[in-house]
Design a protein around this motif. Sequence first.
Motif, short mmCIF file in Angstrom:
data_model
loop_
_atom_site.label_atom_id
_atom_site.label_comp_id
_atom_site.label_asym_id
_atom_site.label_seq_id
_atom_site.Cartn_x
_atom_site.Cartn_y
_atom_site.Cartn_z
N ASN A 159 40.02 47.00 28.53
CA ASN A 159 38.59 46.96 28.83
C ASN A 159 38.18 45.50 29.02
O ASN A 159 37.75 44.86 28.08
N PHE A 217 33.12 41.12 30.67
CA PHE A 217 32.38 40.74 31.86
C PHE A 217 32.27 39.22 31.91
O PHE A 217 31.63 38.61 31.08
N THR A 261 35.81 38.52 36.39
CA THR A 261 35.85 39.97 36.46
C THR A 261 34.55 40.56 37.02
O THR A 261 34.49 41.76 37.29
N SER A 262 33.51 39.71 37.19
CA SER A 262 32.21 40.24 37.61
C SER A 262 32.33 40.97 38.95
O SER A 262 31.68 42.00 39.16
N PHE A 263 33.18 40.46 39.84
CA PHE A 263 33.33 41.09 41.15
C PHE A 263 33.84 42.53 40.99
O PHE A 263 33.37 43.44 41.68
N ILE A 264 34.77 42.72 40.07
CA ILE A 264 35.33 44.06 39.86
C ILE A 264 34.27 44.99 39.26
O ILE A 264 34.18 46.16 39.61
N TRP A 265 33.46 44.42 38.36
CA TRP A 265 32.44 45.25 37.72
C TRP A 265 31.31 45.60 38.68
O TRP A 265 30.88 46.75 38.74
N GLY A 314 31.21 44.94 42.11
CA GLY A 314 31.64 45.24 43.49
C GLY A 314 31.33 46.65 43.96
O GLY A 314 30.66 46.83 44.98
N PRO A 315 31.76 47.68 43.21
CA PRO A 315 31.52 49.06 43.68
C PRO A 315 30.03 49.36 43.86
O PRO A 315 29.66 50.04 44.83
#
Lengths: 177, 170
Positions: free
Chosen positions: B111, B114, B118-122, B124-125
């Motif tokens: 897990n 943030f 990693t913000s892009f992964i969080w 992005g969607p």
Amino acid sequence: MLRYLIPLAVFIILVIFLAIGLKNDPRYVPSPLIGKPAPDFSLPRLFTPSTTFGPKSLRGKVWILNAWTSDCVGCRQEHPYLLALSKNKLINLIGLDYRDSNTLAIALLKEHGNPYQVVVTDQDGSVGIDYGVYAVPETFIIDKKGIIRFKYIGPLFPDEINKTILPLIKKLNEEVG
Amino acid sequence: MIINQLTLFWTKLFRAKLFVVACLFLFSLVSLSQAGIEVRNFSNSAQERRYHQLVDEIRCLVCQNQNLADSNSQLAQDLRNKIYDKVKANQTNQQVIDYMVERYGQFVLYNPPFDLVTSFIWIGPFILVIAAIILLVITIVSRSKATPVELSEADHTRYRKLLDNEDKNT
């Protein structure tokens, strides 16, 4: 025209990303220990278990810590190259015999030669954990101040030794300790 | 005759069921042995809960798609022991997680926290979904605004003629 070009552009970008992804090694995990002080330890020596050895006695020297075991294929592969490397006077190569049987480790070094100045035994793997070892062989380069400057995961082949290890050791030796 | 067939059908069904049950039983054995969880004694249930939470959350680096709880590798066992000792010593979850991240990096966390990387992964969607909705709205609005092409009387007769010919040919 544009309505055909946009999907094509998106597709090409996707292909580029996937191609880069193919080249990445999922087994390679960048170590957070680079730039940090090498964890201290005091472990029994392989050949004289009644005496211990620790990184403190290497202060002011550039040294290599090589984590290995007698039953690991990658360690056997790099073994002849480590032997060749140990002929170099600049190299202080320390072996960390990770979770291994002393008898097997001694037998291997007697049969194939011992590239290490000192081999210490990490029977319970706790020093391995401190160094973030997860797949032997792993190799660390530590500078004169005791800072980890480089980590390599997997067997060391001449290519890597000549391109990275030797130039880095030369550079670190020129630094003031 | 019919009765014979019926009994045959039932025996077949019974065998199939038996087979499924046997399979399920074997699979349950496999998953039990894979769990590889040692017997642990905790002084209170909160510690036990935290221990299980931690071994579920931390990745085994030897077999990267398993957490520590699932892995039988030597390293996973060692790390489970480490976590057990730390939980018993009343260290907080954050202390244990910091200990692991210091050694193995953020990759050990299933897990990931943030942060800038990693913000892009969080996010992005969500950005993609919002972009898709905006695009959809724009397309719908522009289509509804588009004026339908007016056909002249001459066009109408021409199309009618073409369609009539089509009918005759088929």
